[in-house]
Design a protein around this motif. Structure first.
Motif, short mmCIF file in Angstrom:
data_model
loop_
_atom_site.label_atom_id
_atom_site.label_comp_id
_atom_site.label_asym_id
_atom_site.label_seq_id
_atom_site.Cartn_x
_atom_site.Cartn_y
_atom_site.Cartn_z
N SER A 192 9.68 1.58 0.70
CA SER A 192 10.58 0.82 -0.17
C SER A 192 11.35 1.75 -1.11
O SER A 192 12.53 1.53 -1.38
N VAL A 193 10.69 2.79 -1.60
CA VAL A 193 11.37 3.77 -2.46
C VAL A 193 12.50 4.45 -1.70
O VAL A 193 13.64 4.58 -2.19
N GLY A 196 0.83 -1.19 0.00
CA GLY A 196 0.00 0.00 0.00
C GLY A 196 0.86 1.24 0.00
O GLY A 196 2.07 1.20 -0.28
N LEU A 197 0.26 2.37 0.33
CA LEU A 197 0.95 3.65 0.26
C LEU A 197 2.21 3.67 1.13
O LEU A 197 3.30 4.04 0.68
N ALA A 198 2.08 3.28 2.39
CA ALA A 198 3.21 3.33 3.31
C ALA A 198 4.32 2.37 2.89
O ALA A 198 5.51 2.72 2.91
N GLY A 199 3.96 1.16 2.50
CA GLY A 199 4.95 0.18 2.10
C GLY A 199 5.71 0.59 0.86
O GLY A 199 6.93 0.42 0.77
N LEU A 200 4.99 1.16 -0.10
CA LEU A 200 5.64 1.60 -1.35
C LEU A 200 6.58 2.77 -1.10
O LEU A 200 7.71 2.79 -1.59
N VAL A 201 6.13 3.77 -0.34
CA VAL A 201 6.98 4.93 -0.07
C VAL A 201 8.22 4.50 0.73
O VAL A 201 9.34 4.94 0.43
N PRO A 237 2.52 13.41 -7.61
CA PRO A 237 1.97 12.95 -8.91
C PRO A 237 1.54 14.09 -9.83
O PRO A 237 0.40 14.15 -10.30
N GLU A 238 2.44 14.99 -10.10
CA GLU A 238 2.12 16.20 -10.87
C GLU A 238 1.57 15.88 -12.25
O GLU A 238 0.68 16.57 -12.76
N PHE A 240 1.79 4.38 -9.69
CA PHE A 240 2.87 5.35 -9.90
C PHE A 240 4.05 5.05 -8.97
O PHE A 240 5.22 5.03 -9.39
N LEU A 241 3.76 4.81 -7.69
CA LEU A 241 4.82 4.51 -6.72
C LEU A 241 5.47 3.15 -6.98
O LEU A 241 6.68 2.98 -6.81
N TYR A 242 4.66 2.19 -7.39
CA TYR A 242 5.17 0.86 -7.75
C TYR A 242 6.19 0.96 -8.88
O TYR A 242 7.27 0.35 -8.83
#
Length: 369
Positions: A17-18, A10-15, A60-61, A100-102
């Motif tokens: 990992s980035v 999800g959002l937290a996991g993806l951010v 996400p501009e 997008f984050l993935y």
């Protein structure tokens, strides 16, 4: 070099990992679905997260997300008040933003195991062993980002999972005449519904209700017509909008009970660490902030600057400092919603005692980070 496995994309996991991959930390992520996909979520990000997102090329501009600056609150009878948002925010769907984050994470070298679910974790004092539905993985650090409620919560015997939650979350994407700069929260008996715009001219309609409402009626649509339509503002939206899903996204047993941000040495983040009442409108920003905090502590551990114990303690202290009070405030504020008299009281406070309404918003939102 330490090896990190993130459970849940999800959002937290993806951010997280980035951020770890950018710092050169070996990172893998296990997600039971395949991107892109929808999630039950209000899909509004408070501007407190914007400085971090822009500084890390995560805003996400390209999708031109609507900027949201006003807030409307209506009671279960349809009485309403509109006010400026203190910080404001923007709207973006999880379908688009998570994908997008993935893609960002993949480009940075994060290893993904999709269509797999972590079934068990074991920690031997130094390393973790994780069993998924398809393989066994090893890690030095594990991040738990598996959402509001998961099979792994049962495996870890987390305290909150022992108590059944009566709340059900439902989400649609619709097309309707809703202003881009407005987020609305409409009460109905036993619940409340958030509405705000996202990318591509679409609108997210997401509501929380009590499971007893669903049990009383034949199906979700029948409940909406018999209960939610009593708020004339909701009736107008439901009867005039174009609904874009064949069926709504639904999640059961949404829990707002207190959770621990470290469980059996697994570092919890996002809704796995604690879920703020959706009416507060900043769960996505908190997930992003939590991902920033946990990745910073893990990077310190990877570089040998802190021990595992210090990493866990520092993360716990930082998490509590930033989020514990906001979660408590959200639980108290939620008591004002979902009934006729209490929601009318909340609207009257917003209409006639504006400083009280502003204080409520400040107590559930954080500072820009």
């Amino acid at each position: 070099m330490k090896r990190v496995v993130v459970i849940g994309g999800g959002l937290a996991g993806l951010v997280a990992s980035v951020q770890l991959a950018k710092a050169g930390v070996s990172c893998a992520l296990v997600e039971k679905k395949v991107y892109p996909f929808h999630r039950v979520c209000g899909e509004y990000i408070s501007n407190e997260a914007v400085p971090f997102l822009k500084a890390n090329d995560l805003f996400p501009e390209a999708f031109n997300p609507p900027r949201i600056t006003r807030f409307t609150l209506s009671s279960a009878t349809g009485k309403s008040s509109t006010m400026p948002l203190d910080l404001g925010g923007f709207g973006i769907s999880r379908y688009t933003y998570d994908h997008f984050l993935y893609e960002k994470a993949k480009q940075l070298g994060v290893e993904f195991f999709l269509s797999e679910e972590v079934e068990a974790t074991a920690f031997d004092g130094e390393r973790f062993q994780l069993r998924t539905s398809a393989r066994t993985l090893e890690a030095d650090v594990v991040i738990g980002s598996f959402g509001k409620r998961s099979r792994l919560d049962h495996t870890l015997q987390r305290d909150f999972i022992r108590e059944r939650s009566p709340y059900v979350g439902v989400k649609y994407h619709i097309r309707t005449q809703h202003p881009d700069d407005l987020i609305a929260l409409h009460n109905f008996k036993g619940g409340y519904c958030g509405i705000s715009n996202i990318e591509d001219g679409k609108t997210t309609l997401c509501y929380l209700t009590h499971r007893d409402h669903l049990k009383r009626f034949k199906n979700i649509r029948d409940m909406e017509e018999q209960v939610m339509f009593l708020n004339p503002l909701l009736k107008e939206i439901f009867t005039q909008a174009e609904f874009l899903f064949e069926r709504p996204e639904v999640i059961n047993e949404v829990s707002f009970l207190t959770k621990s941000c470290v469980e059996d040495h697994v570092l919890m983040v996002g809704d796995s660490a604690g879920m703020i009442a959706p009416l507060c409108g900043n769960g996505m920003a908190m997930a992003i902030h939590g991902a920033k905090m946990v990745s910073e502590r893990i990077i310190q551990f990877d570089r040998g600057e802190v021990s595992r114990e210090a990493m866990e303690n520092l993360y716990t202290q930082q998490w509590n400092k930033n989020f514990k009070g906001r979660l408590w405030s959200g639980r108290q504020i939620q008591k004002l919603f979902g009934s006729y008299w209490a929601s009318n009281l909340a609207v009257n406070l917003a209409l006639y005692i504006r400083p009280v309404a502003n204080t409520i918003m400040r107590n559930t939102h954080g500072e820009p980070f």
